[in-house]
Design a protein around this motif. Structure first.
Motif, PDB file in Angstrom:
ATOM      1  N   GLY A 139       0.800  -1.216   0.000  1.00  0.00           N
ATOM      2  CA  GLY A 139       0.000   0.000   0.000  1.00  0.00           C
ATOM      3  C   GLY A 139       0.831   1.263   0.000  1.00  0.00           C
ATOM      4  O   GLY A 139       0.413   2.305  -0.526  1.00  0.00           O
ATOM      5  N   PHE A 140       2.037   1.201   0.598  1.00  0.00           N
ATOM      6  CA  PHE A 140       2.959   2.334   0.566  1.00  0.00           C
ATOM      7  C   PHE A 140       3.759   2.331  -0.738  1.00  0.00           C
ATOM      8  O   PHE A 140       3.901   3.347  -1.412  1.00  0.00           O
ATOM      9  CB  PHE A 140       3.923   2.280   1.744  1.00  0.00           C
ATOM     10  CG  PHE A 140       3.286   2.500   3.083  1.00  0.00           C
ATOM     11  CD1 PHE A 140       2.362   3.510   3.264  1.00  0.00           C
ATOM     12  CD2 PHE A 140       3.632   1.707   4.170  1.00  0.00           C
ATOM     13  CE1 PHE A 140       1.778   3.728   4.503  1.00  0.00           C
ATOM     14  CE2 PHE A 140       3.053   1.913   5.411  1.00  0.00           C
ATOM     15  CZ  PHE A 140       2.130   2.920   5.580  1.00  0.00           C
ATOM     16  N   LEU A 141       4.292   1.171  -1.059  1.00  0.00           N
ATOM     17  CA  LEU A 141       5.233   1.076  -2.168  1.00  0.00           C
ATOM     18  C   LEU A 141       4.576   1.398  -3.503  1.00  0.00           C
ATOM     19  O   LEU A 141       5.201   2.000  -4.379  1.00  0.00           O
ATOM     20  CB  LEU A 141       5.817  -0.339  -2.201  1.00  0.00           C
ATOM     21  CG  LEU A 141       7.137  -0.533  -2.946  1.00  0.00           C
ATOM     22  CD1 LEU A 141       8.230   0.323  -2.329  1.00  0.00           C
ATOM     23  CD2 LEU A 141       7.547  -1.993  -2.926  1.00  0.00           C
ATOM     24  N   ASN A 142       3.324   1.019  -3.663  1.00  0.00           N
ATOM     25  CA  ASN A 142       2.656   1.177  -4.951  1.00  0.00           C
ATOM     26  C   ASN A 142       1.800   2.431  -5.049  1.00  0.00           C
ATOM     27  O   ASN A 142       1.127   2.641  -6.053  1.00  0.00           O
ATOM     28  CB  ASN A 142       1.777  -0.052  -5.236  1.00  0.00           C
ATOM     29  CG  ASN A 142       2.592  -1.332  -5.294  1.00  0.00           C
ATOM     30  OD1 ASN A 142       3.738  -1.299  -5.749  1.00  0.00           O
ATOM     31  ND2 ASN A 142       2.025  -2.439  -4.843  1.00  0.00           N
ATOM     32  N   ARG A 143       1.804   3.232  -4.000  1.00  0.00           N
ATOM     33  CA  ARG A 143       0.986   4.447  -4.041  1.00  0.00           C
ATOM     34  C   ARG A 143       1.592   5.477  -4.985  1.00  0.00           C
ATOM     35  O   ARG A 143       2.765   5.821  -4.887  1.00  0.00           O
ATOM     36  CB  ARG A 143       0.870   5.057  -2.637  1.00  0.00           C
ATOM     37  CG  ARG A 143      -0.006   6.291  -2.612  1.00  0.00           C
ATOM     38  CD  ARG A 143      -0.029   6.951  -1.247  1.00  0.00           C
ATOM     39  NE  ARG A 143      -0.917   8.102  -1.249  1.00  0.00           N
ATOM     40  CZ  ARG A 143      -0.541   9.321  -1.643  1.00  0.00           C
ATOM     41  NH1 ARG A 143       0.691   9.535  -2.047  1.00  0.00           N
ATOM     42  NH2 ARG A 143      -1.415  10.324  -1.633  1.00  0.00           N
TER      43      ARG A 143
END
Length: 487
Positions: A88-92
């Motif tokens: 959720g962080f990496l692909n935002r």
């Protein structure tokens, strides 16, 4: 050992070969390679083993004690990396709407609040992407503050001689003249020299406390009072923050602006130029000038504060919101150690440094500031050792590599002759510290009995002693096949 030394014609590594690709048709003819690219022909196992062996020869925080003051790599728990890389962080996407990034924004908002708490500042911006950019932001806000007041005659920044080397460069980049302030033999700022320098042209004073001399300036409240009385502001270089976490806050010392190196104190492995994050915190008077964006919160909803509501902001220092991965690592680290853990960082950093200082002094190494307690780091001067044995600080540093320890910082600060700047950090145990002390004892004996051993060090590493000046001026990082040139 070069991988080309293992190369044999016809040997292939199919598993690692890139897929065949057609060249774009619009590449100019003059830029096309005339001959095939020269690559080693090795098997998959040979490639894997070669690069694994190379990695095993590196000094790193995972394999060796790294007492590299004043920028030592601090504790980097794997949990910080793992949680910062959640999908959720990496692909935002950075342009995603606020409504789909409430969790991310919440983390950044809470990090702002944590950093406000530990520094005693009234506001924090996370956008600067390095300590140097944080410095720039701090001095730029000082400039904006004076300009907003119509006080543009203030064109001078005061900087102690014990400051970090980037401080004068930052002041100059912001258009200020630099006025150096002397430091007394005990390591404190010379108040008489400060009084003589302060005047209507003084925009501010840049310093860190504790300083790069490894001591806490005992007159910091007097210094703040003098600068403020003259109409100037105080900037705090946060490179040494782990020495005071939970013990004293820069805001309580009278500082108006501070930058923090999250990639040192708050859990990101740094080196080789990045990654970094240098958030800035400010006192009440500088709040309008903070760089944007900043994360705001209203009734549980998080949003970006931008130029629209902060017209006096110095603007944007990064494309989006800063180095998100480093900021998330810092947030995870702060939550892992908690409010109770923050003071222990400083307690153990100071304990370890003073333990090493006392033990090395007992061996015969000379502290640069006798009678002063170390903070998180301390300085030795090897001038007498050089005068009596011809062994230099560089010789001692190179010999430490043979003993399995990364060398401390040498020849900085410049005001200390044959300087040895040691920072053990808060995370090293007693066994590791004692091993370092034993290695230094062996080196001291060698300096007195076999100085040539030190002058030829290192003896056990793949690369022997280099001519540093020549290596810097004639840098060569490219392998060229024998009797061939690159096309």
């Amino acid at each position: 050992m070069l991988i080309f030394d293992r190369s044999q014609p016809g040997r292939v590594n199919a598993a690692q070969m890139p897929p065949a690709m057609d060249l774009p048709s619009d590449i100019p003819e003059a830029l096309l390679r005339r001959q095939p690219l020269v690559l080693p022909e090795v098997s998959e196992l040979q490639a894997v083993r070669h690069y694994t062996r190379l990695s095993q020869r590196n000094f790193s925080i995972d394999t060796h004690f790294y007492p590299l003051g004043s920028c030592t790599m601090k504790y980097n728990p794997r949990a910080s990396n793992a949680l910062a890389m959640l999908p959720g962080f990496l692909n935002r996407h950075p342009l995603a709407p606020e409504s789909t990034g409430q969790g991310f924004l919440a983390c950044l908002f809470e990090l702002q609040e944590i950093l406000k708490d530990v520094t005693g500042m009234r506001g924090v911006s996370l956008t600067p992407m390095a300590g140097a950019q944080g410095e720039f932001a701090g001095v730029a806000m000082i400039r904006a503050y004076h300009k907003a007041r119509g006080d543009e005659a203030r064109d001078e920044i005061l900087i102690p001689k014990a400051a970090h080397g980037t401080n004068p460069a930052t002041a100059a980049m912001c258009g200020y003249r630099v006025h150096e302030i002397d430091v007394k033999p005990d390591g404190d700022i010379d108040l008489a020299a400060l009084d003589a320098a302060i005047g209507p042209r003084t925009a501010g004073l840049m310093l860190t406390n504790p300083s790069t001399l490894g001591v806490f300036d005992r007159h910091i409240l007097d210094i703040a009072q003098r600068v403020h009385k003259a109409g100037g502001l105080l900037y705090y270089d946060g490179a040494n923050l782990n020495a005071i976490l939970g013990q004293v806050k820069p805001g309580d010392m009278g500082f108006d602006v501070i930058h923090l190196n999250l990639h040192k104190t708050f859990s990101t492995p740094h080196g080789g130029g990045g990654p970094g994050a240098g958030p800035v915190g400010v006192s009440e008077r500088l709040l309008p000038f903070l760089p944007v964006p900043i994360v705001g919160e209203s009734r549980g909803h998080y949003y970006w504060i931008t130029e629209k509501t902060r017209p006096q902001s110095i603007g944007r220092l990064s494309t989006f919101m800063g180095n998100a991965g480093v900021l998330l690592r810092a947030y995870v680290y702060a939550r892992l150690i908690g409010r109770e853990g923050m003071p222990r960082i400083a307690q153990y950093a100071v304990l370890n440094a003073n333990y090493l200082l006392r033990k090395l002094a007992a061996l015969g190494f000379e502290p640069a500031y006798k009678g002063r307690r170390a903070t998180h780091e301390f300085l030795l001067t090897l001038k007498n050792l050089k005068d009596t044995t011809s062994v230099t600080a560089m010789d001692v540093a190179k010999r430490l590599l043979d003993k399995g320890y990364h060398a401390p910082t040498v020849y900085f600060p410049l005001m200390v002759p044959e300087c040895f700047l040691i920072e053990p950090t808060e995370t090293e145990g007693l066994d590791e510290l004692d091993g370092f002390i034993a290695a230094m004892a062996e080196i001291l004996l060698e300096a007195r009995t076999s100085p040539d051993v030190l002058k030829g060090a290192p003896h056990t590493l793949p690369v022997r002693r280099l001519d540093e000046v020549r290596a810097a001026r004639e840098l060569n990082l490219t392998w060229t096949p024998p009797h061939k040139t690159h096309s």
